[in-house]
Write a protein that holds these residues in place. Structure first.
Motif, mmCIF file in Angstrom:
data_model
loop_
_atom_site.group_PDB
_atom_site.id
_atom_site.type_symbol
_atom_site.label_atom_id
_atom_site.label_comp_id
_atom_site.label_asym_id
_atom_site.label_seq_id
_atom_site.Cartn_x
_atom_site.Cartn_y
_atom_site.Cartn_z
ATOM 1 N N ASP A 1 3.510 7.424 -46.261
ATOM 2 C CA ASP A 1 4.570 6.989 -47.178
ATOM 3 C C ASP A 1 4.583 7.861 -48.431
ATOM 4 N N GLU A 2 3.398 8.063 -48.985
ATOM 5 C CA GLU A 2 3.285 8.817 -50.241
ATOM 6 C C GLU A 2 3.583 10.303 -50.024
ATOM 7 N N PHE A 3 3.260 10.827 -48.849
ATOM 8 C CA PHE A 3 3.592 12.215 -48.519
ATOM 9 C C PHE A 3 5.102 12.390 -48.420
ATOM 10 N N LEU A 4 5.776 11.401 -47.814
ATOM 11 C CA LEU A 4 7.241 11.450 -47.748
ATOM 12 C C LEU A 4 7.836 11.423 -49.152
ATOM 13 N N ALA A 5 7.282 10.605 -50.039
ATOM 14 C CA ALA A 5 7.756 10.562 -51.425
ATOM 15 C C ALA A 5 7.563 11.904 -52.112
ATOM 16 N N LEU A 6 6.465 12.578 -51.813
ATOM 17 C CA LEU A 6 6.215 13.903 -52.391
ATOM 18 C C LEU A 6 7.280 14.893 -51.926
ATOM 19 N N LEU A 7 7.567 14.885 -50.618
ATOM 20 C CA LEU A 7 8.566 15.808 -50.085
ATOM 21 C C LEU A 7 9.955 15.523 -50.637
ATOM 22 N N GLN A 8 10.227 14.265 -50.953
ATOM 23 C CA GLN A 8 11.544 13.891 -51.463
ATOM 24 C C GLN A 8 11.718 14.179 -52.947
ATOM 25 N N ASP A 9 10.669 14.589 -53.627
ATOM 26 C CA ASP A 9 10.734 14.843 -55.064
ATOM 27 C C ASP A 9 11.527 16.116 -55.318
ATOM 28 N N THR A 10 12.738 15.975 -55.840
ATOM 29 C CA THR A 10 13.611 17.133 -56.027
ATOM 30 C C THR A 10 13.207 18.003 -57.208
ATOM 31 N N ASP A 11 12.354 17.497 -58.085
ATOM 32 C CA ASP A 11 11.861 18.335 -59.173
ATOM 33 C C ASP A 11 10.750 19.268 -58.701
ATOM 34 N N VAL A 12 9.970 18.797 -57.740
ATOM 35 C CA VAL A 12 8.811 19.565 -57.269
ATOM 36 C C VAL A 12 9.138 20.371 -56.014
ATOM 37 N N ASN A 13 9.890 19.779 -55.112
ATOM 38 C CA ASN A 13 10.096 20.375 -53.785
ATOM 39 C C ASN A 13 11.555 20.756 -53.564
ATOM 40 N N ALA A 14 12.192 21.291 -54.586
ATOM 41 C CA ALA A 14 13.615 21.618 -54.507
ATOM 42 C C ALA A 14 13.873 22.726 -53.498
#
Length: 610
Positions: A89-102
């Motif tokens: 769940d938390e890995f998916l949240a990381l990938l969805q972070d548009t500031d970090v993973n744009a």
């Protein structure tokens, strides 16, 4: 259409953030080596490989943020991960972070900024002071400020007499309300370098008698002070680096006569307008136009708002394209003008006889084309434009009958080497979205370096022994240099309701806009009754011959069986700036603003192969 291949189906695990795409689950399993969590060290190694945060402090902060996002949405059970480990769940949240993973590079100037100005596309506004349509809207500093905050680097002001001793800015011969020039100049001074340190150009449409030209020149000096660049452009233009935080003036020369001011803009010919589709914010026009096509009204016989069914567009069959460039580049009667204003002009419009002379023997000039003029020259001889724009500035402004502040196709201008595709920044629609997206490149500084193929080394020798420069032809088919492969893995849009009684039925239009041979469009299947659709079984391929000019356009729509599909959100991103792998995309509304609080985003998988 872009090639679309459907991959084998699969089931998706559901988490606190919705269903997890199979590609994400597989990546998580590969990184964790089959374990239930990822360690902080593995997360940091992965992020470093992806070209994002890598310091220990940054990774700790990001992990804590992802844990908090998931914790707020979990309905039962706590994470089994340790304080610095993350679960699926938390890995998916990381990938969805548009500031970090744009999907694209953010905030970094990466292009060489030491070349002459003519080597760059520049974010350009048209009638920058108008708050709405071209007929009866207000003139104000607000749209100028908004444009500058977006990174716009060329602001247009139409200056007219306001009595005997004042100057107003207004769209002439309309019912638009004026604004005092001083008010606008002070706003420009305050916000000019908020988004970019690179030079700001003011293009002035001058309808002033000589005494008010003197006054305007004094206003420039008083307000801009030492930041006003006044050196004439003898020889090649200076570079953006040379002109950082400087104001540049570009206008044509005028002279006063008993009849008034010569050199003023003439009324546009009665031509059938090029319709981009001025539409309400929630109703974008239906189709992305193919770059390189002529006006729809001229090509398919359809009438558009504001068109004159009885008018006939003139042909260039008997017209020499180079002569058209020369004529556009010069007001033939502009011989004398006020010295106080002319001394401030950095990029002037000069005599047509200078168009054919070597760049080293003349000043650089700016040629302004109306949209129909540009289309005619591009159709007749595109090489004239690409060659002329190597050392000079080419500006193209929207057709005069775009009363609704719709926009021309900027990609067509850029493909022909034109640096200044003037956009109605207060308008809406896909053409403006393309401009917003294109100038995300190079850190959003408003300057994008033109591809090197516009400035090739000499490859031929003429009979007199002089090297002959090869000139890029946007209509010529060249070998494929890059293939873009993209899958829309996952989407989320909760920022508004579409149907009162059911969940939305989303699909995504996937298009690439660039040189004509690269311009293609396709779409995903409709995913019904969900706010979290997954389309990862569909692969879109776009072979690209000129990837530097290609823009990926994604538009999410809500399918409606009985009426027009509803617009949901959109984004445009330059292919040259895209990062590969699984990436997150923050979606935007019809005005080009990012939808807040992460309410609309896509997760995509991108490959770029030679």
């Amino acid at each position: 259409m872009g090639n679309c291949a459907c991959l084998p189906g699969n089931k998706h695990r559901s988490t606190a953030l919705g269903p997890v795409p199979k590609a994400v689950s597989e990546l998580f399993q590969a990184l964790s080596q089959g374990k239930a969590t990822l360690t902080e060290e593995v997360v940091r190694t992965y992020l470093k490989a992806q070209g994002v945060v890598s310091s220990e402090t940054e990774v700790h902060h990001l992990i804590a943020s992802c844990k908090q996002a998931v914790s707020n949405r979990r309905t039962s059970g706590a994470s089994e991960a340790g304080p610095l480990d993350i679960d699926l769940d938390e890995f998916l949240a990381l990938l969805q972070d548009t500031d970090v993973n744009a999907l694209h590079e953010v905030g970094k100037v990466t292009h060489d900024m030491s070349l002459p100005l003519s080597h760059y596309y520049i974010y350009t506004g048209h009638n920058s002071y108008l708050s709405g349509n071209q007929l009866n809207s207000d003139s104000s500093a607000v749209p100028i400020i908004d444009a500058l905050k977006r990174g716009c680097r060329v602001i247009e002001l139409d200056c007219w007499p306001d009595g005997d001793d004042q100057i107003k800015v207004v769209h002439g011969m309309t019912l638009c309300k004026p604004a005092p020039v001083l008010e606008l100049l002070h706003a420009i001074k305050e916000y000019a370098f908020v988004a970019s340190d690179f030079p700001l150009m003011l293009t002035i449409e001058n309808h002033l008698p000589v005494p008010l030209q003197n006054l305007l020149a004094q206003h420039f000096k008083d307000i801009f002070g030492e930041q006003l660049f006044t050196k004439t452009s003898d020889g090649p233009l200076l570079s953006p680096n040379d002109l950082k935080r400087r104001f540049l003036i570009s206008t044509k020369s005028t002279k006063e006569t008993a009849e008034g001011v010569k050199g003023a803009k003439k009324p546009p010919p009665d031509l059938t307008p090029v319709a981009e589709g001025g539409i309400p914010a929630e109703e974008p026009e239906d189709d992305i136009k193919r770059t390189g096509q002529g006006p729809e009204a001229a090509s398919n016989g359809h009438e558009t708002a504001g068109s004159n069914p009885g008018s006939k567009r003139p042909s260039l069959a008997e017209v020499d394209a180079e002569a058209v460039v020369a004529d556009v580049a010069t007001p033939s009667d502009a011989a004398e003008f006020d010295k106080s204003l002319s001394s401030l002009i950095y990029i002037p419009t000069l005599k047509s006889k200078l168009v054919g002379t070597p760049a080293s023997e003349r000043k650089a000039i700016r040629a302004s084309f109306s949209e129909p003029q540009f289309d005619e020259v591009a159709e007749k001889d595109p090489l004239v434009l690409t060659k002329f724009s190597q050392h000079n500035m080419v500006r193209v402004y929207p057709y005069g009958l775009r009363f609704d502040s719709s926009n021309l196709d900027p990609v067509k201008v850029w493909c022909h080497g034109g640096q200044l595709a003037a956009m109605n920044m207060q308008g809406y629609g896909r053409n403006l979205w393309l401009a917003h997206g294109f100038f995300l490149a190079n850190g959003g500084c408003g300057y994008v370096r033109k591809p090197e193929f516009f400035y090739p080394p000499s490859t031929e020798i003429a009979a007199n022994g002089t090297p002959v420069e090869a000139v890029f032809n946007p209509r010529q088919t060249t070998p494929v240099r890059t293939t873009l492969k993209i899958r829309i893995l996952w989407g989320c849009d909760t920022h508004k309701r579409f149907d009162a009684m059911s969940l939305p039925d989303f699909f995504v239009r996937v298009a690439v806009c660039g040189v004509p041979v690269d311009t293609k469009k396709s779409h995903t299947k409709v995913h019904r009754n969900t706010n979290h659709p997954i389309w990862e079984n569909e692969l879109f391929e776009f072979p690209l011959t000129a990837p530097e000019l290609a823009i990926l356009a994604l538009e999410v729509r809500e399918s409606d069986t009985l009426q027009r599909d509803d617009f949901a959100c959109q984004v445009c991103i330059p292919v040259a700036e895209m990062r590969t792998g699984i990436r997150s995309v923050a979606m935007k509304d019809a005005k080009g603003n990012v939808i807040p609080d992460g309410q609309a985003k896509l997760l995509v998988h991108v490959e770029l192969s030679a």
